[in-house]
Design an enzyme around this catalytic site. Structure first.
Site, PDB file in Angstrom:
ATOM      1  N   ASP A  45     -26.355  14.602   4.590  1.00 56.49           N
ATOM      2  CA  ASP A  45     -25.157  14.012   5.165  1.00 56.49           C
ATOM      3  C   ASP A  45     -24.193  15.064   5.678  1.00 56.49           C
ATOM      4  O   ASP A  45     -24.023  16.124   5.081  1.00 56.49           O
ATOM      5  CB  ASP A  45     -24.451  13.124   4.134  1.00 56.49           C
ATOM      6  CG  ASP A  45     -25.285  11.908   3.768  1.00 56.49           C
ATOM      7  OD1 ASP A  45     -25.874  11.330   4.693  1.00 56.49           O
ATOM      8  OD2 ASP A  45     -25.346  11.555   2.581  1.00 56.49           O
ATOM      9  N   GLU A  79     -25.940  -1.484   5.641  1.00 59.42           N
ATOM     10  CA  GLU A  79     -26.382  -0.401   4.765  1.00 59.42           C
ATOM     11  C   GLU A  79     -25.181   0.057   3.947  1.00 59.42           C
ATOM     12  O   GLU A  79     -24.107   0.294   4.498  1.00 59.42           O
ATOM     13  CB  GLU A  79     -26.917   0.792   5.566  1.00 59.42           C
ATOM     14  CG  GLU A  79     -28.245   0.563   6.231  1.00 59.42           C
ATOM     15  CD  GLU A  79     -28.716   1.788   7.001  1.00 59.42           C
ATOM     16  OE1 GLU A  79     -28.058   2.850   6.919  1.00 59.42           O
ATOM     17  OE2 GLU A  79     -29.737   1.694   7.702  1.00 59.42           O
TER      18      GLU A  79
END
Length: 279
Positions: free
Chosen positions: A61, A50
């Site tokens: 995040d 990824e």
């Protein structure tokens, strides 16, 4: 149409083991180092890669991945360069699946049709776009599927049985189960709770289930691999990049080895489950 992701999970199923999925931010800490790390991941034990698409406002995040995105942006990383990185990776590796992960804004700015065409041409296999719900499938999900890309959806601890069918409706490749509530890298998952959640998801889909958020070492990776088809590790790898940099924040001779060393440990943890099962 069968994708690299489909083929990789089919191979691993025959081998009787889970996949190690590694996340790193594309362009962190600079293009050349990011490409060198990406090229080294498969040999270190990564089964699926990824790559984060840097964005200035990554709401899901935690600090580690936010900082990685900012480092990449400061170094000049862009969507054009992220796709170039995949294209350069494909020169020497045509089998390892590559998934781009991030937010819709950079894709929207780039242009959806142009992005999908360029991503497919570069060798991208799938997309994880964390801020597009199923209700917005016409924006990107359905066009991505039509372009031959897997569109991978997130399920979370708060995704109940009523919501799961909508989440899974157009999902392909695998389902990404976020093992904790909150941001990336925030806490360690409870393996027992996670594996119960994976069982619940499997009652709704035949797709492989990958578990991410909070996996940091070989032991936690092995614990998750006992019940999931894939273990995703991101923040711990991104932190290895940060910790390897010199005093000015630039890449150091040990940067690539710092990341691949942890990947090798994680891969050993994931693969040990198959060995235990085979005994």
């Amino acid at each position: 149409m069968t994708t690299r992701i489909d083929r990789r999970f089919a191979t691993l199923k025959r081998e009787g083991r889970s996949a190690l999925v590694t996340f790193l931010m594309s362009g962190d800490p600079d293009y050349e180092t990011s490409l060198a790390i990406t090229k080294a991941l498969p040999a270190a034990g990564a089964d699926v890669i990824e790559l984060g698409m840097p964005f200035t406002d990554p709401m899901a995040d935690g600090p580690a991945i936010q900082a990685a995105g900012l480092r990449a942006l400061r170094a000049g990383q862009s969507m054009v360069k992220t796709l170039a990185l995949v294209r350069d990776f494909r020169v020497s590796d045509v089998t390892t699946p590559v998934v781009l992960m991030g937010y819709y804004n950079p894709i929207y700015i780039y242009g959806v049709a142009r992005f999908l065409a360029d991503a497919k041409a570069a060798g991208v296999d799938g997309l994880i776009v964390v801020d597009l719900p199923p209700e917005a499938d016409t924006e990107l999900c359905l066009p991505a599927i039509q372009a031959g890309l897997n569109f991978i959806r997130l399920a979370t601890p708060t995704t109940d049985d009523k919501r799961l069918p909508a989440v899974l409706a157009n999902t392909s490749g695998f389902v990404y189960y976020v093992s904790i509530t909150g941001i990336t890298g925030a806490a360690a998952p409870d393996a027992g709770q996670v594996l119960e959640a994976v069982k619940r998801i499997k009652r709704h889909t035949a797709l492989p289930v990958a578990v991410g958020f909070g996996v940091k070492d070989a032991a936690s990776a092995a614990a998750i691999a006992r019940g999931a088809e894939a273990v995703v590790v991101g923040s711990a790898l991104v932190e290895k990049v940060r910790m390897s940099l010199d005093a000015t924040g630039k890449t150091a001779p040990a940067t690539v080895a710092a990341v691949t060393g942890l990947v090798a440990e994680l891969a050993a943890g994931v693969r040990s489950v198959r060995q235990l099962a085979a005994e």
